[in-house]
Design a protein around this motif. Structure first.
Motif, PDB file in Angstrom:
ATOM      1  N   GLN A  43       0.842  -1.185   0.000  1.00  0.00           N
ATOM      2  CA  GLN A  43       0.000   0.000   0.000  1.00  0.00           C
ATOM      3  C   GLN A  43       0.872   1.227   0.000  1.00  0.00           C
ATOM      4  O   GLN A  43       1.965   1.190   0.586  1.00  0.00           O
ATOM      5  N   PRO A  44       0.456   2.305  -0.648  1.00  0.00           N
ATOM      6  CA  PRO A  44      -0.794   2.490  -1.360  1.00  0.00           C
ATOM      7  C   PRO A  44      -0.865   1.635  -2.630  1.00  0.00           C
ATOM      8  O   PRO A  44       0.131   1.115  -3.106  1.00  0.00           O
ATOM      9  N   GLN A  45      -2.059   1.527  -3.171  1.00  0.00           N
ATOM     10  CA  GLN A  45      -2.324   0.614  -4.275  1.00  0.00           C
ATOM     11  C   GLN A  45      -1.525   0.901  -5.536  1.00  0.00           C
ATOM     12  O   GLN A  45      -1.293   0.004  -6.339  1.00  0.00           O
ATOM     13  N   GLU A  46      -1.080   2.124  -5.739  1.00  0.00           N
ATOM     14  CA  GLU A  46      -0.312   2.421  -6.950  1.00  0.00           C
ATOM     15  C   GLU A  46       1.130   1.913  -6.880  1.00  0.00           C
ATOM     16  O   GLU A  46       1.876   2.008  -7.844  1.00  0.00           O
ATOM     17  N   PHE A  47       1.500   1.340  -5.745  1.00  0.00           N
ATOM     18  CA  PHE A  47       2.812   0.718  -5.606  1.00  0.00           C
ATOM     19  C   PHE A  47       2.673  -0.781  -5.832  1.00  0.00           C
ATOM     20  O   PHE A  47       1.626  -1.364  -5.581  1.00  0.00           O
ATOM     21  N   HIS A  48       3.748  -1.392  -6.340  1.00  0.00           N
ATOM     22  CA  HIS A  48       3.650  -2.753  -6.841  1.00  0.00           C
ATOM     23  C   HIS A  48       4.440  -3.801  -6.065  1.00  0.00           C
ATOM     24  O   HIS A  48       4.131  -4.985  -6.154  1.00  0.00           O
ATOM     25  N   ALA A  49       5.487  -3.414  -5.390  1.00  0.00           N
ATOM     26  CA  ALA A  49       6.373  -4.380  -4.734  1.00  0.00           C
ATOM     27  C   ALA A  49       6.984  -3.728  -3.509  1.00  0.00           C
ATOM     28  O   ALA A  49       6.909  -2.507  -3.327  1.00  0.00           O
ATOM     29  N   ALA A  50       7.599  -4.568  -2.687  1.00  0.00           N
ATOM     30  CA  ALA A  50       8.268  -4.066  -1.486  1.00  0.00           C
ATOM     31  C   ALA A  50       9.379  -5.025  -1.103  1.00  0.00           C
ATOM     32  O   ALA A  50       9.359  -6.200  -1.475  1.00  0.00           O
ATOM     33  N   PHE A  51      10.338  -4.490  -0.374  1.00  0.00           N
ATOM     34  CA  PHE A  51      11.322  -5.355   0.262  1.00  0.00           C
ATOM     35  C   PHE A  51      11.745  -4.718   1.577  1.00  0.00           C
ATOM     36  O   PHE A  51      11.565  -3.522   1.799  1.00  0.00           O
ATOM     37  N   VAL A  52      12.278  -5.570   2.455  1.00  0.00           N
ATOM     38  CA  VAL A  52      12.719  -5.129   3.769  1.00  0.00           C
ATOM     39  C   VAL A  52      14.122  -5.669   3.995  1.00  0.00           C
ATOM     40  O   VAL A  52      14.390  -6.846   3.739  1.00  0.00           O
TER      41      VAL A  52
END
Length: 91
Positions: A43-52
């Motif tokens: 989130q927000p919805q216009e984002f596509h991926a994440a990493f930590v």
């Protein structure tokens, strides 16, 4: 924690390569304790991926920024990234 919005013209293969590159980069940089690259919800919805990335200490986080493996990864990642947001969190 980094959330990513890919450029519209980036390909699924380029995106996957960038996320695989996070794993390869983390293996090459001392002081990285844990890594997460598989998003279940972003989130927000216009984002596509994440990493930590979890660092052993603040010094390891600082060393990561200018490490040659990080700079090499940026050459893959930055051309296909529209924008990203990064939050640094600690206990």
């Amino acid at each position: 924690v980094v959330i990513i919005q890919w450029k519209a013209d980036s390909t699924p293969e380029e995106r996957e390569r960038a996320l695989q590159g996070v794993e390869e980069m983390a293996a090459a940089i001392p002081g990285i304790r844990n890594l997460w690259t598989r998003s279940t919800r972003v989130q927000p919805q216009e984002f596509h991926a994440a990493f930590v990335i979890e660092f052993e200490d603040p010094a390891a986080a600082e060393a990561y920024v200018n490490h040659p493996a990080h700079r090499a990864w940026e050459k893959i990642y930055l051309p296909i990234r529209e924008q990203s947001r990064s939050q640094q969190i600690t206990n």
